[in-house]
Write a protein that holds these residues in place. Structure first.
Motif, PDB file in Angstrom:
ATOM      1  N   ASN A 366      -5.562  -0.359  12.614  1.00  0.00           N
ATOM      2  CA  ASN A 366      -4.367  -0.808  11.895  1.00  0.00           C
ATOM      3  C   ASN A 366      -4.560  -0.762  10.384  1.00  0.00           C
ATOM      4  O   ASN A 366      -3.644  -0.418   9.638  1.00  0.00           O
ATOM      5  N   GLU A 369      -4.126   2.717   9.330  1.00  0.00           N
ATOM      6  CA  GLU A 369      -2.706   3.062   9.286  1.00  0.00           C
ATOM      7  C   GLU A 369      -2.040   2.461   8.044  1.00  0.00           C
ATOM      8  O   GLU A 369      -1.209   3.109   7.397  1.00  0.00           O
ATOM      9  N   VAL A 370      -2.439   1.225   7.728  1.00  0.00           N
ATOM     10  CA  VAL A 370      -1.887   0.585   6.527  1.00  0.00           C
ATOM     11  C   VAL A 370      -2.294   1.354   5.275  1.00  0.00           C
ATOM     12  O   VAL A 370      -1.483   1.582   4.366  1.00  0.00           O
ATOM     13  N   ASN A 371      -3.579   1.774   5.247  1.00  0.00           N
ATOM     14  CA  ASN A 371      -4.062   2.543   4.094  1.00  0.00           C
ATOM     15  C   ASN A 371      -3.321   3.875   3.963  1.00  0.00           C
ATOM     16  O   ASN A 371      -2.977   4.299   2.856  1.00  0.00           O
ATOM     17  N   ARG A 372      -3.127   4.517   5.158  1.00  0.00           N
ATOM     18  CA  ARG A 372      -2.372   5.782   5.129  1.00  0.00           C
ATOM     19  C   ARG A 372      -0.949   5.534   4.633  1.00  0.00           C
ATOM     20  O   ARG A 372      -0.404   6.327   3.851  1.00  0.00           O
ATOM     21  N   ALA A 373      -0.350   4.440   5.106  1.00  0.00           N
ATOM     22  CA  ALA A 373       1.016   4.114   4.674  1.00  0.00           C
ATOM     23  C   ALA A 373       1.052   3.852   3.173  1.00  0.00           C
ATOM     24  O   ALA A 373       1.986   4.275   2.476  1.00  0.00           O
ATOM     25  N   ARG A 374      -0.006   3.168   2.675  1.00  0.00           N
ATOM     26  CA  ARG A 374      -0.072   2.908   1.237  1.00  0.00           C
ATOM     27  C   ARG A 374      -0.189   4.209   0.450  1.00  0.00           C
ATOM     28  O   ARG A 374       0.452   4.380  -0.593  1.00  0.00           O
ATOM     29  N   LYS A 375      -1.063   5.108   0.975  1.00  0.00           N
ATOM     30  CA  LYS A 375      -1.220   6.393   0.293  1.00  0.00           C
ATOM     31  C   LYS A 375       0.092   7.180   0.311  1.00  0.00           C
ATOM     32  O   LYS A 375       0.483   7.787  -0.692  1.00  0.00           O
ATOM     33  N   ASN A 376       0.756   7.163   1.499  1.00  0.00           N
ATOM     34  CA  ASN A 376       2.042   7.868   1.588  1.00  0.00           C
ATOM     35  C   ASN A 376       3.059   7.247   0.642  1.00  0.00           C
ATOM     36  O   ASN A 376       3.853   7.959   0.005  1.00  0.00           O
ATOM     37  N   LEU A 377       3.005   5.898   0.562  1.00  0.00           N
ATOM     38  CA  LEU A 377       3.928   5.214  -0.336  1.00  0.00           C
ATOM     39  C   LEU A 377       3.656   5.597  -1.785  1.00  0.00           C
ATOM     40  O   LEU A 377       4.588   5.804  -2.575  1.00  0.00           O
TER      41      LEU A 377
END
Length: 540
Positions: A366, A369-377
């Motif tokens: 998780n 996934e949060v880190n990926r979401a942050r990078k995508n953000l």
């Protein structure tokens, strides 16, 4: 995520707590006993037993060295007597050796006192080792001739013999009653009050014990303990027997905890004085066995057997040998139960570790996934920022251009009004035909467009050249685009409609196609990928 939600829910927390309670309970066997400090002290004394034995050996060595320098028969006899006394509760075989030497000295010197004193000592020792017949034989043989000065010692040896026989046959009621009656006859011949106040109490204790009067026996033994505490020498020599008698009283009065305490104190005294002929630790082992404290019972019983073997006490060895299989089996059963509990505990721990590993795995997953979401953000934010900057650049560019052309249009309008008013129709005609002074200069407009675009995409030309053959790459002045590059600049800005591009550049649609085809022929990548590659050209 569902597993994590279950674990951290109220129900999940209760389940985890239940597992922990089961785990702790499985490891708590025999932990609910009320701790007795004397038991801990005894355990420590047992662990240091060899040190006390060595101290005794050192004391014996000193006496043996003195014996070497003895000059008279009496000196040798007295030193031998001292050695016999030290060996009597320590190692019976060695005591018998020195008893034999003293009997020889008594015979050589003709001293009858020495002879009877030594024979009474030998009888005591035979009784202590379990050779009751031999002990009684000696007492019977010397009874008529015992000197008056040795009568008390003789009676004491006889008392000790019958006490041992009484204890030995205690489970056989018929024989036990015979020896009890003999002992009572002995005690009834004397009167404790007429003896000295110290040993009179011990005398009365034994009398009341045989009569079953345990309240009176307790009073007597408490008096004996109180008196010997005041005398260091008496305390060192008689504390063990005093505490043993006290434990016996508490046992018969139903005070098990006090019985355990005084048996432990008696055993400690025996160990500290290196007395290996003892009964306290054996009884303590059996008491602990009855209380289902099998580990302590087994530990102390092994120590008691070691003492009995070291002393060569046949009587004690026989008694202990009857207990060893019983307590040993109970101890092994306890070990097996503990192993079963340990297996259960390990299973629970393994399950908890596995569950923890799953939780950690899911948490890490998780977090990723949060880190990926942050990078995508961040990427999205960067793109939004870029888009906003591009908008700002182009809004500023077109506001500037519109303002410029509105100003020129106003000037142009004034010039027309002036020429109409002054009748300069020929000049007006020239203005309308656009031969000079155009309101909108295309070259100036494209120059401004080039500057604005290259401010946003400064590496545009360089990145376009990467897709072209080396010999066909563009070489332009800074801040200028040619017609081909303006087409692709418009595509990068999102203007893909060829009609719009032709209108902006004032070329026909066919000319736009020709320019695009010409550039695509010079590329080192598939032509179908070219426009998608252009869209990936980034800004600073």
């Amino acid at each position: 995520m569902k597993i994590i939600e279950i674990i951290f829910s109220a129900k999940g927390r209760k389940l985890l707590m239940l597992w922990v309670v089961i785990l702790l309970a499985s490891c708590q066997e025999n932990k609910n006993r009320k701790e007795i400090p004397e038991i801990e002290k005894l355990k420590n004394a047992v662990l240091h037993k060899e040190e006390f034995r060595q101290k005794k050996e050192n004391q014996l060595h000193i006496q043996k060295e003195l014996l070497k320098s003895a000059k008279t028969l009496e000196q040798r006899y007295q030193i031998n007597q001292k050695i016999i006394e030290m060996y009597s509760g320590f190692q019976s075989d060695s005591a018998f050796v020195y008893i034999s030497r003293n009997l020889a000295l008594a015979k050589k010197s003709g001293q009858q006192e020495w002879k009877y004193e030594t024979l009474i000592t030998e009888s005591r020792l035979l009784s202590a080792t379990g050779l009751f017949v031999e002990a009684k034989s000696i007492l019977d043989s010397i009874r008529p001739n015992v000197p008056e000065s040795r009568i008390f010692n003789y009676n004491s040896a006889e008392e000790g013999l019958y006490n041992n026989l009484y204890d030995y046959s205690n489970r056989n009621r018929e024989f036990a009653d015979v020896y009890r009656k003999k002992l009572l006859q002995y005690y009834n011949r004397g009167n404790g009050e007429e003896l000295d106040p110290v040993f009179g109490n011990l005398f009365l204790y034994n009398k009341y014990r045989l009569e079953g009067n345990w309240v009176a026996a307790k009073k007597s033994i408490d008096g004996f303990i109180e008196h010997i505490r005041e005398d260091r020498n008496l305390s060192e020599n008689f504390s063990a027997i005093a505490y043993y008698c006290k434990a016996n009283v508490e046992k018969n009065l139903g005070n098990t905890a006090l019985q355990e305490k005084y048996l432990a104190l008696s055993s400690i005294q025996d160990i500290q004085r290196a007395t290996t002929e003892n009964g306290s630790m054996q009884e303590l082992s059996y008491l602990l066995y009855q209380k289902e404290e099998y580990d302590l019972a087994y530990f102390f019983l092994n120590s008691a057997m070691d003492d009995a073997v070291f002393y060569n006490a046949r009587f004690r060895s026989f008694q202990i040998s009857k207990l060893q299989p019983i307590i040993g089996k109970a101890y092994n059963d306890q070990i097996n139960r503990s192993n079963d509990h340990l297996k259960i505990a390990l299973t629970i721990i393994s399950l908890m570790i596995f569950l923890l590993a799953v939780v950690i795995y899911l948490l890490i997953k998780n977090l990723r996934e949060v880190n990926r979401a942050r990078k995508n953000l961040k990427t999205v934010n960067a793109k939004l920022h870029e888009a906003n900057r591009i908008k700002e650049e182009y809004v500023a560019f077109f506001v500037q251009q519109s303002s410029l052309y509105l100003e020129k249009f106003e000037q142009y309008k004034k010039q027309i009004s002036l020429r109409v008013a002054t009748g300069q129709l020929k000049k007006l005609e020239e203005m309308l035909k656009g031969k000079k002074g155009d309101i909108i200069n295309p070259n100036e407009f494209y120059q401004n467009f080039d500057n604005a675009f290259l401010r946003i995409y400064p590496n545009f030309v360089k990145e376009i050249n990467v897709f072209l053959k080396p010999e066909d790459r563009f070489t332009l002045k800074p801040g200028i685009l040619n017609n081909e590059l303006r087409i692709f600049a418009l595509i990068r800005l999102g203007i893909n409609d060829t009609q719009q591009i032709s209108g902006f550049l004032r070329y026909t649609v066919q000319t736009i196609y020709n320019y695009k085809s010409k550039v695509k022929q010079k590329m080192v990548i598939p032509s179908d990928d070219f426009e998608s590659k252009i869209m990936k050209i980034g800004a600073i």
